[in-house]
Enzyme design. Structure first.
Site, short mmCIF file in Angstrom:
data_model
loop_
_atom_site.label_atom_id
_atom_site.label_comp_id
_atom_site.label_asym_id
_atom_site.label_seq_id
_atom_site.Cartn_x
_atom_site.Cartn_y
_atom_site.Cartn_z
N CYS A 1 46.25 41.60 39.35
CA CYS A 1 45.00 42.29 39.65
C CYS A 1 45.23 43.05 40.96
CB CYS A 1 43.82 41.31 39.73
SG CYS A 1 43.93 40.12 41.09
N HIS A 2 44.19 43.29 41.72
CA HIS A 2 44.36 44.02 42.98
C HIS A 2 45.05 43.17 44.05
CE1 HIS A 2 42.82 45.79 46.88
NE2 HIS A 2 43.63 46.70 46.39
#
Length: 114
Positions: free
Chosen positions: A71-72
């Site tokens: 993810c981020h």
């Protein structure tokens, strides 16, 4: 902790991806995040859209391959990796430590940071 994903660093993932048996990458970020910074070859499963993709989860993922979730920053992916292990009977899942942001800093500066 039982049923916990294994953390993998961006440089370790880069080496693994160039091996003869690369893992399947699962990106759980939202579409607008993917448009800002993406890695090629990921299976995109945005967490907010789970109602849509959950019924076809195993049509989109390959049970025969190792899975690395990203993810981020590594928090949402950790949660999804844990969920896969606890509810989908996946014995081992890796989580990209620091997410796409770490990938940009440590591996590929061409991937924009946001």
């Amino acid at each position: 902790m039982a049923n916990a994903p294994t953390s993998i660093s961006a440089p370790e993932l880069q080496r693994w991806m160039s091996s003869t048996q690369p893992p399947q990458l699962v990106d759980v970020r939202e579409q607008q995040e993917l448009e800002l910074a993406a890695m090629p070859g990921v299976v995109h499963l945005p967490l907010s859209g789970s109602q849509q993709w959950l019924p076809q989860l195993w049509d989109r993922l390959d049970r025969g391959r190792d899975l690395v979730v990203l993810c981020h920053a590594g928090i949402r992916s950790w949660q999804f990796a844990t969920w896969l292990m606890e509810t989908q009977d996946v014995p081992q899942v890796w989580n990209l430590e620091g997410g796409i942001d770490a990938w940009s800093v440590l591996v590929d500066p061409a991937v924009p940071r946001y």
